[in-house]
Design an enzyme around this catalytic site. Structure first.
Site, PDB file in Angstrom:
ATOM      1  N   SER A   8      10.601   0.140   7.241  1.00  0.00           N
ATOM      2  CA  SER A   8      10.503  -0.024   5.791  1.00  0.00           C
ATOM      3  C   SER A   8       9.070   0.250   5.393  1.00  0.00           C
ATOM      4  O   SER A   8       8.155   0.167   6.231  1.00  0.00           O
ATOM      5  CB  SER A   8      10.879  -1.462   5.408  1.00  0.00           C
ATOM      6  OG  SER A   8      10.515  -1.758   4.073  1.00  0.00           O
ATOM      7  N   TYR A  46       9.576 -10.893   5.478  1.00  0.00           N
ATOM      8  CA  TYR A  46      10.133  -9.570   5.756  1.00  0.00           C
ATOM      9  C   TYR A  46       9.049  -8.606   6.207  1.00  0.00           C
ATOM     10  O   TYR A  46       9.237  -7.837   7.151  1.00  0.00           O
ATOM     11  CB  TYR A  46      10.836  -9.049   4.504  1.00  0.00           C
ATOM     12  CG  TYR A  46      11.523  -7.728   4.677  1.00  0.00           C
ATOM     13  CD1 TYR A  46      12.530  -7.547   5.626  1.00  0.00           C
ATOM     14  CD2 TYR A  46      11.189  -6.637   3.874  1.00  0.00           C
ATOM     15  CE1 TYR A  46      13.173  -6.330   5.771  1.00  0.00           C
ATOM     16  CE2 TYR A  46      11.831  -5.416   4.008  1.00  0.00           C
ATOM     17  CZ  TYR A  46      12.817  -5.268   4.966  1.00  0.00           C
ATOM     18  OH  TYR A  46      13.457  -4.054   5.106  1.00  0.00           O
TER      19      TYR A  46
END
Length: 255
Positions: free
Chosen positions: A140, A153
């Protein structure tokens, strides 16, 4: 599980294939003529994907070592593997670090990092066995920078990114390509909904006013492009964002 008939087509394993980027990648690879083994926890979603695409399926929870071992055995029994696409992962919560939910941080580390590690370790020898192959990890843009409310995250994705970054150094000279795909804002049916614990209004707000977030198909296109380059070409890291997103914190929103 369903079984695809034997073929000389290149074969890929795609994790997290029950929805979103994983399912889109299965569809795209099948359209390109690949044999694909799709894995995820939800057997019913996999069965529907198999009916649609003709892929092979193997339900598994990659946070369970026994499931990883069973999946790896199934892969090895099915013949050569060209590409391992480590796509399974996800985010939970948007708490600031000061109030971060430790259990959710641990779960994100397990799902994003340790699952990728376990499966990569299990299948690396098999990838080498037939002359080489690819280890691809979908991380990501959170693996490359942080943002408020993203600490857990971001930490997990930074850790996951270190798997391909280190593995590429350790395998230099061997016939294994190591690829990282780092998507930015992607509107899928479940990512933000899971992050906001089922709050559909909060999930929709993530994309509010953004003209064209990426779609799962955009990321699948990037994944398949890297896998289909000539064998001597390694795409180390590909960051892909919508035009409206300049960084993790700078996004153009209408109105």
């Amino acid at each position: 599980m369903s079984t695809l008939s034997s073929t000389s087509a290149p074969r890929a394993l795609v994790t997290g294939a029950s929805s979103g980027i994983g399912a889109a990648t299965v569809r795209r690879l099948r359209a390109e003529g690949w044999a694909v083994l799709a894995t995820a926890r939800r057997a019913d979603r996999l069965e529907a994907l198999a009916a649609e695409t003709g892929c092979e399926t193997f339900p598994a929870d990659l946070t369970e070592p026994a499931d990883v071992a069973a999946l790896a055995d199934h892969v090895r029994a099915g013949g050569p593997l060209r590409s391992l696409v480590n796509n399974a992962g996800g985010a939970l919560g948007t708490d600031p670090v000061e109030r971060g939910n430790v259990d959710e941080w641990a779960r994100m580390y397990e799902v994003n990092v340790l699952s990728t590690l376990r499966l990569t370790q299990a299948l690396l020898p098999h990838l080498r066995a037939d002359g080489g192959g690819d280890v691809l990890v979908v991380t990501s843009t959170a693996a490359h920078g942080t943002y408020p409310g993203g600490g857990g995250y971001v930490a997990a994705k930074h850790a996951e990114r270190m798997i391909p970054a280190t593995l590429r150094l350790e395998l230099v000279g061997q016939p294994v390509r190591v690829i990282e795909i780092a998507p930015g804002m992607v509107r899928t049916e479940e990512f933000s909904l899971n992050r906001y614990h089922g709050d559909a209004a909060a999930a929709a707000q993530v994309y509010a006013g953004v003209a064209e977030p990426l779609l799962a198909e955009d990321v699948a296109d990037a994944i398949v492009w890297t896998l289909t380059r000539p064998a001597h070409v390694n795409v180390d890291t590909l960051v892909i964002r919508p035009r409206a997103q300049a960084s993790n914190t700078v996004v153009a929103r209408e109105g």
